[in-house]
Scaffold this motif. Sequence first.
Motif, PDB file in Angstrom:
ATOM      1  N   HIS A   1       4.568  26.474  -8.012  1.00  0.00           N
ATOM      2  CA  HIS A   1       4.886  25.044  -8.143  1.00  0.00           C
ATOM      3  C   HIS A   1       3.624  24.224  -7.858  1.00  0.00           C
ATOM      4  N   PRO A   2       3.447  23.098  -8.539  1.00  0.00           N
ATOM      5  CA  PRO A   2       2.255  22.272  -8.297  1.00  0.00           C
ATOM      6  C   PRO A   2       2.059  21.880  -6.832  1.00  0.00           C
ATOM      7  N   LEU A   3       3.150  21.732  -6.066  1.00  0.00           N
ATOM      8  CA  LEU A   3       3.000  21.331  -4.666  1.00  0.00           C
ATOM      9  C   LEU A   3       2.378  22.423  -3.804  1.00  0.00           C
ATOM     10  N   THR A   4       2.338  23.655  -4.304  1.00  0.00           N
ATOM     11  CA  THR A   4       1.720  24.733  -3.527  1.00  0.00           C
ATOM     12  C   THR A   4       0.196  24.713  -3.639  1.00  0.00           C
ATOM     13  N   GLU A   5      -0.324  23.880  -4.532  1.00  0.00           N
ATOM     14  CA  GLU A   5      -1.769  23.765  -4.719  1.00  0.00           C
ATOM     15  C   GLU A   5      -2.291  22.563  -3.940  1.00  0.00           C
ATOM     16  N   GLY A   6      -3.059  22.820  -2.899  1.00  0.00           N
ATOM     17  CA  GLY A   6      -3.629  21.731  -2.124  1.00  0.00           C
ATOM     18  C   GLY A   6      -2.673  21.251  -1.043  1.00  0.00           C
ATOM     19  N   PRO A   7      -3.169  20.412  -0.130  1.00  0.00           N
ATOM     20  CA  PRO A   7      -2.355  19.915   0.975  1.00  0.00           C
ATOM     21  C   PRO A   7      -1.149  19.115   0.470  1.00  0.00           C
ATOM     22  N   LEU A   8      -0.028  19.272   1.154  1.00  0.00           N
ATOM     23  CA  LEU A   8       1.164  18.503   0.803  1.00  0.00           C
ATOM     24  C   LEU A   8       1.144  17.192   1.584  1.00  0.00           C
TER      25      LEU A   8
ATOM     26  N   LEU B   1      11.203  31.706  -3.126  1.00  0.00           N
ATOM     27  CA  LEU B   1      10.772  30.323  -2.888  1.00  0.00           C
ATOM     28  C   LEU B   1       9.635  30.279  -1.880  1.00  0.00           C
ATOM     29  N   SER B   2       8.707  29.357  -2.096  1.00  0.00           N
ATOM     30  CA  SER B   2       7.652  29.080  -1.132  1.00  0.00           C
ATOM     31  C   SER B   2       8.123  27.946  -0.224  1.00  0.00           C
ATOM     32  N   LEU B   3       7.911  28.108   1.079  1.00  0.00           N
ATOM     33  CA  LEU B   3       8.343  27.108   2.055  1.00  0.00           C
ATOM     34  C   LEU B   3       7.144  26.318   2.541  1.00  0.00           C
ATOM     35  N   LEU B   4       7.232  25.002   2.450  1.00  0.00           N
ATOM     36  CA  LEU B   4       6.114  24.122   2.781  1.00  0.00           C
ATOM     37  C   LEU B   4       6.495  23.197   3.923  1.00  0.00           C
ATOM     38  N   ASP B   5       5.559  23.051   4.873  1.00  0.00           N
ATOM     39  CA  ASP B   5       5.775  22.087   5.948  1.00  0.00           C
ATOM     40  C   ASP B   5       5.875  20.676   5.375  1.00  0.00           C
ATOM     41  N   ILE B   6       6.806  19.907   5.883  1.00  0.00           N
ATOM     42  CA  ILE B   6       6.949  18.513   5.453  1.00  0.00           C
ATOM     43  C   ILE B   6       6.136  17.648   6.404  1.00  0.00           C
ATOM     44  N   PRO B   7       5.168  16.895   5.911  1.00  0.00           N
ATOM     45  CA  PRO B   7       4.281  16.111   6.780  1.00  0.00           C
ATOM     46  C   PRO B   7       4.912  14.784   7.206  1.00  0.00           C
ATOM     47  N   LEU B   8       6.142  14.852   7.659  1.00  0.00           N
ATOM     48  CA  LEU B   8       6.876  13.663   8.084  1.00  0.00           C
ATOM     49  C   LEU B   8       7.731  14.031   9.293  1.00  0.00           C
ATOM     50  N   PRO B   9       7.973  13.073  10.193  1.00  0.00           N
ATOM     51  CA  PRO B   9       8.843  13.360  11.344  1.00  0.00           C
ATOM     52  C   PRO B   9      10.318  13.319  10.932  1.00  0.00           C
TER      53      PRO B   9
ATOM     54  N   VAL C   1      -3.080  29.784   7.856  1.00  0.00           N
ATOM     55  CA  VAL C   1      -3.439  28.607   7.058  1.00  0.00           C
ATOM     56  C   VAL C   1      -4.016  29.100   5.746  1.00  0.00           C
ATOM     57  N   ASP C   2      -3.457  28.604   4.659  1.00  0.00           N
ATOM     58  CA  ASP C   2      -3.925  29.090   3.360  1.00  0.00           C
ATOM     59  C   ASP C   2      -5.240  28.417   2.994  1.00  0.00           C
ATOM     60  N   PRO C   3      -5.909  28.885   1.947  1.00  0.00           N
ATOM     61  CA  PRO C   3      -7.222  28.333   1.594  1.00  0.00           C
ATOM     62  C   PRO C   3      -7.182  26.849   1.313  1.00  0.00           C
ATOM     63  N   GLY C   4      -6.007  26.329   0.941  1.00  0.00           N
ATOM     64  CA  GLY C   4      -5.930  24.894   0.657  1.00  0.00           C
ATOM     65  C   GLY C   4      -5.792  24.053   1.893  1.00  0.00           C
ATOM     66  N   GLY C   5      -5.769  24.696   3.067  1.00  0.00           N
ATOM     67  CA  GLY C   5      -5.651  23.925   4.295  1.00  0.00           C
ATOM     68  C   GLY C   5      -4.220  23.588   4.639  1.00  0.00           C
ATOM     69  N   ARG C   6      -3.249  24.100   3.886  1.00  0.00           N
ATOM     70  CA  ARG C   6      -1.844  23.801   4.141  1.00  0.00           C
ATOM     71  C   ARG C   6      -1.209  25.018   4.779  1.00  0.00           C
ATOM     72  N   ARG C   7      -0.524  24.813   5.909  1.00  0.00           N
ATOM     73  CA  ARG C   7       0.151  25.937   6.557  1.00  0.00           C
ATOM     74  C   ARG C   7       1.526  26.135   5.960  1.00  0.00           C
ATOM     75  N   PRO C   8       1.833  27.335   5.456  1.00  0.00           N
ATOM     76  CA  PRO C   8       3.173  27.581   4.962  1.00  0.00           C
ATOM     77  C   PRO C   8       4.175  27.517   6.113  1.00  0.00           C
ATOM     78  N   ALA C   9       5.362  27.070   5.805  1.00  0.00           N
ATOM     79  CA  ALA C   9       6.378  26.966   6.846  1.00  0.00           C
ATOM     80  C   ALA C   9       6.928  28.339   7.179  1.00  0.00           C
ATOM     81  N   ASP C  10       7.368  28.484   8.436  1.00  0.00           N
ATOM     82  CA  ASP C  10       8.025  29.722   8.845  1.00  0.00           C
ATOM     83  C   ASP C  10       9.509  29.461   9.028  1.00  0.00           C
TER      84      ASP C  10
END
Length: 348
Positions: A183-190, A270-278, A324-333
């Motif tokens: 998915h495009p959101l997996t490329e680069g920081p979210l 599915l790839s799990l991405l941290d949401i950068p929001l509280p 931390v992946d090469p794009g600087g974004r940590r995948p969610a656990d």
Amino acid sequence: MMLVNSPDPVIDANLAVALDALLAEQSVTRAAARLHTSPAAMSRTLARLRRVLQDPLLVRAGQAMVPTPRAQALREEAALVVRSLGVLLSPGASVDPAGLRSTFTLQAADLVGAALAPGLLELAGREAPGVSFRIRAEELEAGPALRDGRIDLEIGSIDHVDPETRVEELVTLRMVAAVRSGHPLTEGPLTPARLAAADHVAVSRRGRFTGPLDTALAELDLHRRVSVVLPGHLAAMTLAARSDLVCLVPAAPPGAAPSPLTRDAGALGLSLLDIPLPLPPLAIGMAWHPRHTADGAHRWLRDAVRRTLCAPTAAAGNTAADAVDPGGRRPADPATRPAKPTAPGSPR
């Protein structure tokens, strides 16, 4: 023993206990010591027994007291009654799960039910082979359904406030974004802006399009587009795996062991991405009616649910979730603790 000359005879179990002690000891003083009371109080009880039974029971013979024929006839029966009272008023014996022959009815959201079923079946097969489970969708009002026995246990978001319901929190989770592989959101920081620009699938049993994620985005003057609302997470994750839609799913806090609730997301690739929001945490718990609290079979059920949903704390040190992946974004656990089956980022 019944009090006579009363329009509503009352059984006084204390009289049976005192009668047993008096007939066994044949002494007011020794009977009082046996029951941890005073000789004067035991003497009054003997007088009361004499009135109730209309028999002297114990009579003096020199320095001792001897039983009357009526007392001798009652001695064995009195002892049996006291032993029966002891059994009746003792805590229930522990239940051997291997001997259970029960069907438990649980109410849970689809994602919670899917996470529970494999673990419960494994535990039942190992410990309680005579147990089966019926897992219902969230279709009944939990308070009345627990009260009248239509369900034995509710697991998930315990948001009703019935004062008689017992509630135990199990695990606290967070919400993450789930997208298909590549998915495009997996490329680069979210970023919040990139998350808002994507199309979303929301989960809501009531068909609502907005939820806590929309509130958090609005604080930044951002708005997302929800293309479709589905009633369950499993359908939403399946759709996300086959499209570019973003789905919110519950996952474990950072550093915790993976949550069973994230297992299906992994199975769908599915790839799990941290949401950068509280976003507010997600509490998953279980609720039951208090009449089941001390029941051995129900206690086994509650313990089985705990062991299935409460994953042990992850070992210290780096884990895949901490990478931390090469794009600087940590995948969610994936995650662990009490939570609602509906994601905070998704409307109920």
